[in-house]
Scaffold this active site. Structure first.
Site, PDB file in Angstrom:
ATOM      1  N   GLY A 116       0.829  -1.198   0.000  1.00  9.63           N
ATOM      2  CA  GLY A 116       0.000   0.000   0.000  1.00  9.63           C
ATOM      3  C   GLY A 116       0.861   1.243   0.000  1.00  9.63           C
ATOM      4  O   GLY A 116       1.912   1.291   0.632  1.00  9.63           O
TER       5      GLY A 116
ATOM      6  N   ARG B 257     -19.423  12.780  13.695  1.00 15.88           N
ATOM      7  CA  ARG B 257     -20.021  12.177  12.504  1.00 15.88           C
ATOM      8  C   ARG B 257     -21.090  11.135  12.823  1.00 15.88           C
ATOM      9  O   ARG B 257     -22.143  11.101  12.188  1.00 15.88           O
ATOM     10  CB  ARG B 257     -18.931  11.517  11.681  1.00 15.88           C
ATOM     11  CG  ARG B 257     -18.021  12.542  11.061  1.00 15.88           C
ATOM     12  CD  ARG B 257     -16.850  11.898  10.382  1.00 15.88           C
ATOM     13  NE  ARG B 257     -16.066  12.943   9.729  1.00 15.88           N
ATOM     14  CZ  ARG B 257     -14.932  12.721   9.105  1.00 15.88           C
ATOM     15  NH1 ARG B 257     -14.439  11.495   9.052  1.00 15.88           N
ATOM     16  NH2 ARG B 257     -14.293  13.695   8.523  1.00 15.88           N
TER      17      ARG B 257
ATOM     18  N   HIS C   5     -17.855   5.211   5.167  1.00 18.98           N
ATOM     19  CA  HIS C   5     -16.777   6.116   4.798  1.00 18.98           C
ATOM     20  C   HIS C   5     -15.426   5.627   5.303  1.00 18.98           C
ATOM     21  O   HIS C   5     -14.416   5.689   4.619  1.00 18.98           O
ATOM     22  CB  HIS C   5     -17.112   7.477   5.406  1.00 18.98           C
ATOM     23  CG  HIS C   5     -16.006   8.459   5.372  1.00 18.98           C
ATOM     24  ND1 HIS C   5     -15.411   8.822   4.198  1.00 18.98           N
ATOM     25  CD2 HIS C   5     -15.372   9.156   6.346  1.00 18.98           C
ATOM     26  CE1 HIS C   5     -14.460   9.711   4.458  1.00 18.98           C
ATOM     27  NE2 HIS C   5     -14.403   9.906   5.747  1.00 18.98           N
TER      28      HIS C   5
ATOM     29  N   GLU D 214      -5.338   3.162   8.312  1.00 15.57           N
ATOM     30  CA  GLU D 214      -6.706   2.673   8.496  1.00 15.57           C
ATOM     31  C   GLU D 214      -6.743   1.146   8.643  1.00 15.57           C
ATOM     32  O   GLU D 214      -7.693   0.598   9.194  1.00 15.57           O
ATOM     33  CB  GLU D 214      -7.577   3.126   7.318  1.00 15.57           C
ATOM     34  CG  GLU D 214      -9.071   2.900   7.535  1.00 15.57           C
ATOM     35  CD  GLU D 214      -9.927   3.380   6.362  1.00 15.57           C
ATOM     36  OE1 GLU D 214      -9.385   4.035   5.454  1.00 15.57           O
ATOM     37  OE2 GLU D 214     -11.133   3.100   6.360  1.00 15.57           O
TER      38      GLU D 214
ATOM     39  N   ARG E 102     -14.289   7.768  14.571  1.00 16.77           N
ATOM     40  CA  ARG E 102     -13.140   8.628  14.299  1.00 16.77           C
ATOM     41  C   ARG E 102     -13.595  10.066  14.152  1.00 16.77           C
ATOM     42  O   ARG E 102     -14.593  10.332  13.492  1.00 16.77           O
ATOM     43  CB  ARG E 102     -12.425   8.183  13.029  1.00 16.77           C
ATOM     44  CG  ARG E 102     -11.221   9.020  12.691  1.00 16.77           C
ATOM     45  CD  ARG E 102     -10.474   8.482  11.498  1.00 16.77           C
ATOM     46  NE  ARG E 102     -11.261   8.535  10.271  1.00 16.77           N
ATOM     47  CZ  ARG E 102     -11.534   9.641   9.604  1.00 16.77           C
ATOM     48  NH1 ARG E 102     -11.107  10.814  10.039  1.00 16.77           N
ATOM     49  NH2 ARG E 102     -12.243   9.596   8.502  1.00 16.77           N
TER      50      ARG E 102
ATOM     51  N   LEU F   6      -5.936  11.374   8.531  1.00 18.52           N
ATOM     52  CA  LEU F   6      -4.683  11.787   7.895  1.00 18.52           C
ATOM     53  C   LEU F   6      -3.584  11.838   8.947  1.00 18.52           C
ATOM     54  O   LEU F   6      -2.450  11.419   8.718  1.00 18.52           O
ATOM     55  CB  LEU F   6      -4.865  13.148   7.227  1.00 18.52           C
ATOM     56  CG  LEU F   6      -5.972  13.217   6.172  1.00 18.52           C
ATOM     57  CD1 LEU F   6      -6.064  14.607   5.571  1.00 18.52           C
ATOM     58  CD2 LEU F   6      -5.718  12.205   5.068  1.00 18.52           C
TER      59      LEU F   6
END
Lengths: 637, 255, 227
Positions: free
Chosen positions: A40, A330, A401, A425, A435, A441
């Protein structure tokens, strides 16, 4: 499976420093003799490759994209948190630590989160130094904005493209090491297995996506920086190639999988328009700084939004959470939207959306300022929906998400397989059950730039390594097993496409395991998923050859893993009878309908261990203790 | 918001089995196209149809489908990234087309981006260009406080304008000469505008330009087609800045 | 002695283009001077011949001529080199391909207008430079201008030159890195203006073709443009 989190002793402020001191070092001249394999090339992968390359290790980076710069970190919009307190509004490492633990609904490991908050400041310094063009004030100093779940302005940003700029920064740092000869990037390679020998992760089996050849790569440590698995819902804000396959392969080789059910549903996404939909597009939640979220007070009010008078609008977030208003975290914003939609107040042609209205802020700040701050998001909205957000409210609805769950790691970010690390992640460590905005980030870069160089070095310095070669039995066995699975996929020659079956799985996941979960829906899902999986293996259509550039096969391999993983996800959700963060069990809520945690029963990370094909996974628990932050009901009222 | 009627289009698409194989245009009919569908979702439907018929689906690249990853890139009816201005092809929606339209879909045909299969091309040259100098050489952990160097807001914004490049390669494809000037110019500009990029400024300009020539990209004839198609509206002023950086570095630096 | 920088100037894409731009700007400047000289025709035979004699008798003139030739050659070589490379590199094989807004007629036809200008220039040199000048320059020039065939060629040549400069002038500034939000719009207008001025060559020749000077003299006017 033994879960030893390896949390260093000592006061929390000193843990990381003393741990770094206690970790063994590798002599600079010896570093090039160690091969580190990184899967990755997103924020975590690219930054780990850069920092380990700078130290002089021999690093190989595998990405399934044509270029490492495509990794999905690039799509993060809003920003990155740091406890700089440049705005003098009372921020500190302690407050960021506190907010993150609280935002995660007390399901994260304190020591890890404290370290993350500590490192946050170094990330900003480093990224500014490597040329990330952060937004600035007229003074020339860095600008900040506030973000959901925080009462301070600690979010640094580069317009609505913060993920892009940070990723390109990490990518450029990695490419510098490519030029220096310490890092080799192998693009268009998909990791299909981890090779474990003598209990250590010693290599990878990867599929060359251009030729279809399986390749064996050996090394001394393996870092999985492979992102999240929100695509298990089929429709998510993730990119098409985001998958669980790498983590799932690691799980099958003995890595514990923690909290798979912890998923974040992001509140400000563009609603879906039909069956054809291949992905959902997120708009930065920074929109909630100036946009007001509402639905009509009357059920099924079909008038155009602008014709609904002020008195007949229900600004439901402001009403329910006066202290945070539209800036609640969120999970809370998403659930509130779901509630109003489920009770019949939804807007738009499908009734599956709520309004995000800029009328008042345009009046207050002027349209030019709004355009300056959010122009790209309004453009994006227009492009997709053909609707002008300046003239009428935008319509939004939550979408999967981010996944807080992931491979279990200790304080060193190492999984339960020695030598196998998980970063970004892909691991479970820092965000608990939810989160906070602008923290992904931060975590990806903290893991890659600042934690990996110490802990991976520590592992290499302390470890004993036998010589391995790609001809070893473990490697050939791994390739053979992968090849058998590929052959099986190709031999079915059924009638349903990978996308169709993926969509079928996603529908179950969204309807039964989505924003609200009950024992009944979860049990229903547990019954349906094996049926879809069976259909998958009996009726999947994959054309073309194995030793070829075959995108259908790639997709089918990913979906096959989602089919297995989804079941573990649901089991985890069923097991966790409390509501916490992004995991909302409808049975566990307060009389006002807010999520209710059960700290006595579930203050732990649920870690699942693979027991072999067809066998029930074993559940282990890492107890979480909160010594520095008092557990309280998470209130944003 | 009106519920629009579904329609039908003919897609004429480039099929090429491999890098060395000959290719040809093949027509397919796609039914039940919704105007709200994205162009790539229309191709998804076509691919699922092909797969069900036992044929090989069309290979094309896309990932984020929100215009930021830079994966996607097609020439649609002769337009790089399709007919919409300053956008990627994944943001193109079928409401741009009408019933019965014949849509030609071709890969990016430039020497420096060879076709790998159907609509997929190899853009690895871009990574080599960045490795030639598109970075600032600061080791992790070595940086001072981020606010120690104030940067004029306008400068920072200008650097961001250049940094917005998504590396899709549309500039190269749209260029009559297959030049990568906008891509390289954007990176050199970004790092030249920021004081952090100062120490390596001359070396970067010299190295990146020479790497660009070595990769076989074309010359700039200042026709600005690149600027016209760039999904992120990166300006040709960045090419001028690269020219300036290169010429000054060549004439006045010690290198 | 390290001459890498000279090598880079000649061999890199940007170096070569810079040489082309500098030589192009110098040639553009020369054309403006040349136009001014042509305007001297209006001042009459004595003035024109006087200026030409002055030039011819100046010992520096041959050096300037050689310099001019070298600039021309540099412009041609770099231009052809760039264009040949571009031709080999040009994207090709599309069934459909549109230009999407950057291209202009001037920019798309640079090679053709360059070829036209070069042919015209050759003809111009054969007509005016490498011939017997004993009849006097003024007579030679105005005489040529009274030939319809010559004027047609002359108009075509100036038109090609104008088109070439319509792209070339501003392009040269861009190539040299002179692009600034404040000045670039002015540079672009300036470039077009210079291009338009090139039609002056054609207008002067038409003036003589139509015999306006003779008619004016008959009517007793004397055309005075430059004092």
């Amino acid at each position: 499976m033994k879960l030893d989190a390896q949390i260093p002793a000592g006061p929390i402020e000193k843990k990381w420093d003393s741990h770094k001191f206690n970790l063994k070092l590798v002599n600079p001249n010896n570093r090039r003799k160690y091969d580190v394999l990184i899967v990755g090339s997103g924020l975590a992968g690219a930054s780990a490759a850069a920092s380990l390359g700078e130290l002089g290790y021999n690093v190989k980076v595998f990405t399934l994209h044509d270029s490492p710069r495509r990794a999905h970190s690039i799509a993060a919009q809003g920003g990155i948190n740091a406890a700089k307190n440049y705005t003098n509004d009372g921020d500190s490492v302690w407050r960021l630590f506190h907010d993150t633990v609280k935002g995660g609904d007390y399901r994260a490991r304190e020591a890890n989160v404290y370290r993350l908050a500590q490192i946050s400041n170094q990330i900003i310094d480093h990224c500014a130094a490597i040329g990330v063009p952060f937004g600035r004030d007229y003074s020339g100093l860095l600008a900040n904005r506030s973000f959901g779940g925080a009462q301070v302005s600690r979010t640094f940003y580069t317009r609505g493209q913060t993920g892009q700029q940070l990723l390109l920064g990490a990518y450029s740092a990695m490419m510098r090491q490519v030029a220096a000869g310490t890092v080799t990037v192998l693009p268009r390679r998909e990791m299909v297995d981890v090779v474990v020998k003598n209990g250590q992760a010693r290599g990878l089996t990867v599929r060359n996506l251009l030729t279809g050849e399986l390749e064996s790569h050996s090394g001394h440590a393996v870092l999985l920086c492979t992102g999240g698995y929100a695509n298990v819902f089929y429709l998510s804000t993730n990119a098409a190639t985001c998958n669980v396959s790498a983590a799932w392969a690691a799980y099958k080789r003995g890595a514990g999988f923690a909290n798979p059910c912890f998923t974040q549903i992001h509140p400000t996404c563009i609603p879906r328009s039909g069956e054809h939909q291949s992905k959902l597009t997120l708009m930065s939640e920074s929109l909630r700084n100036d946009g007001r979220i509402w639905v009509p007070k009357a059920k099924g009010d079909k008038r155009p939004a602008n014709d609904i008078p002020e008195a007949e609008r229900d600004y439901f977030l402001e009403r329910r959470y006066p202290a945070f208003g539209n800036l609640v975290p969120r999970d809370i914003a998403s659930r509130a939207a779901k509630t109003v939609v489920d009770t019949g107040f939804g807007t738009g042609p499908t009734g599956q959306s709520v309004y995000l209205d800029f009328r008042d802020s345009i009046k207050r700040k002027g349209i030019e300022n709004i355009r300056g701050e959010y122009g790209n998001l309004f453009d994006m909205y227009y492009q997709i929906t053909d609707e002008n957000g300046y003239k009428a409210p935008m319509r939004i609805y939550p979408a999967p998400h981010y996944t807080m769950g992931g491979l279990w790691v200790d304080y060193n970010l190492m999984t339960t397989v020695p030598g196998l690390f998980a970063m970004g992640e892909a691991n479970f460590s820092d965000h608990g059950a939810n989160r906070l905005g602008a923290s992904a980030l931060m975590q990806g870069l903290a893991d890659g730039f600042f934690i990996a160089p110490s802990t991976v070095s520590g592992y290499l310095a302390a470890g004993k390594f036998e010589a391995v070669s790609s001809g070893d039995k473990e490697f050939t066995d791994s390739s053979r097993q992968v090849q058998e699975r590929i052959n099986r996929l190709l031999s079915v020659k059924g009638k349903k496409t990978p996308s169709e079956l993926h969509r079928q799985l996603g529908n179950v996941m969204w309807n039964d395991v989505g924003m609200g979960r009950t024992e009944a829906t979860l049990k229903k899902a547990l019954k349906k998923i094996p049926e879809i999986r069976e259909e998958f293996w009996n009726n999947i259509a994959v054309s073309g050859a194995d030793k070829d550039f075959n995108q259908t096969l790639e997709k089918a391999m990913k979906v096959a893993d989602f089919m297995e993983f989804a079941e573990l996800f649901v089991k985890d959700a069923l097991e966790r009878k409390e509501s916490c963060g992004g995991h909302f069990r409808e049975e566990s809520c307060t009389p006002e309908g807010e999520a209710k945690r059960d700290d006595a029963g579930f203050s732990h990370a649920a870690v699942w261990e693979y027991q072999g094909e067809g066998k029930e996974a074993a559940l282990h628990k890492e107890a979480l203790s909160f010594e520095h932050i008092k557990m309280a009901e998470r209130s944003y009222k | 918001m009106t519920k629009s009627k579904h329609f039908c289009v003919i897609v004429r698409v480039w099929r090429q089995a491999g890098p060395q194989e000959p290719g040809r245009m093949v027509s397919h009919k796609v039914q039940d196209v919704s105007p709200d569908m994205s162009f790539l979702e229309m191709l998804d439907i076509l691919n699922d149809d092909l797969l069900k018929k036992g044929e090989t689906p069309i290979a094309f690249e896309s990932d984020c489908r929100e215009g930021i990853c830079g994966c996607c890139g097609l020439v649609v009816n002769g337009d790089v990234h399709g007919p919409d201005e300053h956008s990627t092809v994944c943001q193109l929606h079928m409401r741009r087309f009408k019933d019965g339209d014949v849509i030609t879909v071709e890969p990016w045909r430039v020497k420096s981006f060879p076709v790998l299969k159907d609509l997929v091309v190899d853009r690895s040259s871009f990574d080599r260009l960045i490795a030639a100098g598109g970075f600032i050489s600061v080791n992790t952990g070595a940086a001072q406080d981020a606010n120690a160097i104030p940067i004029e807001k306008d400068k920072a914004e200008e650097a961001m304008d250049a940094a917005a490049c998504i590396g899709c390669g549309a500039c190269v494809v749209s260029c009559p000469n297959g030049a990568a000037m906008l891509f390289v110019g954007a990176k050199i500009s970004q790092l030249a505008l920021l004081p952090q990029g100062g120490p390596e400024r001359a070396a970067r300009a010299l190295n990146m330009v020479q790497a660009m020539d070595k990769e076989g990209f074309g010359n700039c004839t200042n026709e600005y087609e690149c600027e016209a198609v760039c999904p992120k509206d990166v300006k040709v002023a960045n090419i001028a800045r690269m020219n300036r950086e290169f010429l000054l570095a060549n004439l006045f630096s010690k290198r | 002695m390290d001459i890498t920088f000279l090598k880079r100037l000649a061999t890199t894409s940007i170096g070569r283009k810079a040489l082309m731009a500098v030589s192009g700007l110098l040639l553009g400047g020369f054309m403006l001077v040349h136009l001014a000289e042509n305007l001297l025709l209006f001042k009459g035979e004595a003035a024109y011949n006087g200026w030409v004699d002055l030039l011819a008798s100046n010992p520096v003139t041959p050096l300037l001529e050689i310099g001019l030739l070298l600039i021309f050659i540099a412009h041609i070589i770099t231009g052809v080199w760039v264009r040949v490379e571009d031709f080999l590199n040009a994207p090709s094989g599309y069934e459909a391909r549109n230009w999407q807004g950057g291209r202009t007629i001037g920019s798309a036809t640079m090679l053709y207008t360059a070829a036209a200008v070069l042919s015209y220039l050759t003809y111009h040199m054969l007509t005016f430079r490498f011939v017997d000048h004993s009849m006097g320059f003024y007579q030679m020039v105005t005489g040529a201008f009274r030939s319809r065939a010559f004027v047609v060629v002359y108009i075509a040549g100036s038109a090609a030159l104008a088109l070439h400069l319509s792209h070339g002038m501003q392009s040269a500034f861009q190539t040299l890195g002179l692009n600034h939000p404040k000045y670039t719009p002015l540079i672009k207008i300036g470039g077009i203006l210079v291009a338009v001025l090139m039609t002056g060559f054609a207008l002067i020749s038409v003036y003589y073709l139509l015999g306006i000077d003779l008619k004016a003299a008959e009517a007793g006017y004397q055309v005075v443009i430059i004092r």
